[in-house]
Design an enzyme around this catalytic site. Structure first.
Site, short mmCIF file in Angstrom:
data_model
loop_
_atom_site.label_atom_id
_atom_site.label_comp_id
_atom_site.label_asym_id
_atom_site.label_seq_id
_atom_site.Cartn_x
_atom_site.Cartn_y
_atom_site.Cartn_z
N CYS A 75 6.36 2.06 -2.38
CA CYS A 75 5.55 2.34 -1.19
C CYS A 75 4.41 1.33 -1.20
O CYS A 75 3.61 1.30 -2.15
CB CYS A 75 5.02 3.77 -1.28
SG CYS A 75 3.88 4.22 0.04
N CYS A 186 6.38 -2.13 4.91
CA CYS A 186 6.39 -0.70 4.61
C CYS A 186 7.85 -0.38 4.31
O CYS A 186 8.75 -0.86 5.02
CB CYS A 186 5.91 0.10 5.81
SG CYS A 186 6.26 1.88 5.70
#
Ligand code: DGL
Length: 257
Positions: A75, A186
Site C-alpha cells: 500500500c 496506489c
C-alpha cells in the site's frame, strides 16, 4: 517449522495489495502467504498520516504475531506513513514497502509528461514530494490525487458505466492534453488498468510498482537466507478486518485476474 518455511505477510488497506501479491506469487511461487486487508478502516488515503501510521504498525504486529518471516507493505499510502517507524521498530525483519514507480516512467522519454495517480495522502506526503523532486529534471511530473477510485475496486465494481464515467471525468484534462506515461501509485489502481488505458489512449505507457516490490522482497529474503526451499506451490491465506466472506471471495477473484 523452520524460519524459512514461515509465510510472507502482505498488507494493504483493502484488496488493492493483491496487485502486488500476484507479482510475488509469480516470482516466489514456493512461498506461503498471508494477505491481510484492513478494509474496515479503508480508505487510508483520506485519513491523516498519524492515523495511517498507527493502523500500519497495528497490522504489522498482528501479522508478526502469526509468525510471518517478512512483510510487504503493499500500500503506497501505508508505506509513506508507516514504513520508517516499522523499520526502526523491527530492524531484523525483511520489510519492503511499495512506492509509486516514478523512476521508470520519468526516464522513459526525456522531457516527457508523466501522470502520477495516487491517493490524496500519498501525494501530500514528504516521501512523494522527495521522489518527485528527484525526477523533475527528467520529466514533467503531474500528480493527480484520485479520491474515490479505490472504493470502486473495494466494491469489485470494475466494469460498470459509473466507473467509466468516474474515470473519464477524473482524467478529462489528460485526454485533452495527452501524457506519455502514467504511474498507478496506489495498489488498487492496476485493477482498473484496462479502463485507464482506454481513456488515456493506447500510446500511453502505464507503470505500477508491483513487480519491482516483489523483486525487492525476493532479494531481501535471499540476503537473509529466508527463501523457502520447498519445490511445491505455496498457499495463500486471505484475511480481512471486515470478516466478510464476500470480501474474501473478491480477494480470490482479484488474484485470478
Ligand atoms: N491501496 C492503497 C495505496 O496503495 C490505498 C487505498 C486507500 O486509500 O486505502 O495507496
Amino acid at each position: 517449522m523452520s524460519k524459512q518455511t514461515k509465510p510472507i505477510a502482505v498488507f494493504d488497506s483493502g484488496v488493492g495489495g493483491i496487485s502486488v501479491l500476484r507479482e510475488l506469487v509469480k516470482i516466489l511461487p514456493n512461498e506461503d502467504y498471508i494477505y491481510y486487508g484492513d478494509s474496515k478502516n479503508a480508505p487510508y488515503g483520506m485519513k491523516d498520516k498519524e492515523q495511517v501510521k498507527e493502523l500500519t504498525i497495528a497490522a504489522a504486529e498482528y501479522l508478526f504475531a502469526q509468525g510471518a518471516k517478512g512483510l510487504v507493505v503493499a500500500c503506497n499510502t501505508a508505506t509513506s506513513a508507516g514504513v520508517r517507524a516499522l523499520r526502526e521498530k523491527y530492524p531484523e525483519i525483511p520489510l519492503v514497502g511499495i512506492e509509486p514507480a516514478v523512476k521508470p516512467a520519468a526516464t522513459l522519454k526525456p522531457g516527457g509528461r508523466v501522470l502520477v495517480m495516487a491517493t490524496p495522502m500519498t501525494i501530500r506526503e514528504e516521501k512523494f514530494r522527495n521522489l518527485m523532486a528527484q525526477y523533475s529534471d527528467d520529466a514533467e511530473i503531474l500528480p493527480l490525487p484520485c479520491p474515490g477510485l479505490m472504493d470502486f475496486v473495494e466494491r469489485g465494481d470494475l466494469h460498470s458505466d459509473d466507473f467509466k464515467k468516474y474515470l473519464e471525468e477524473l482524467l478529462y484534462e489528460y485526454r485533452k492534453h495527452p501524457v506519455d506515461a502514467a504511474v498507478l501509485g496506489c495498489t488498487h489502481y492496476p485493477f482498473a488498468k484496462d479502463m485507464i488505458q482506454e481513456i488515456l489512449g493506447k500510446d500511453v505507457v502505464i507503470f505500477d510498482g508491483g513487480e519491482g516490490t516483489a523483486r525487492e522482497m525476493k532479494r531481501r529474503l535471499a540476503e537473509a537466507d529466508l527463501l523457502n526451499p520447498s519445490t511445491e506451490n505455496g498457499k495463500v491465506e486471505f484475511q480481512n478486518s471486515l470478516e466478510d466472506e464476500k470480501k474474501i471471495q473478491l480477494c480470490q477473484q482479484l488474484l485470478q485476474m
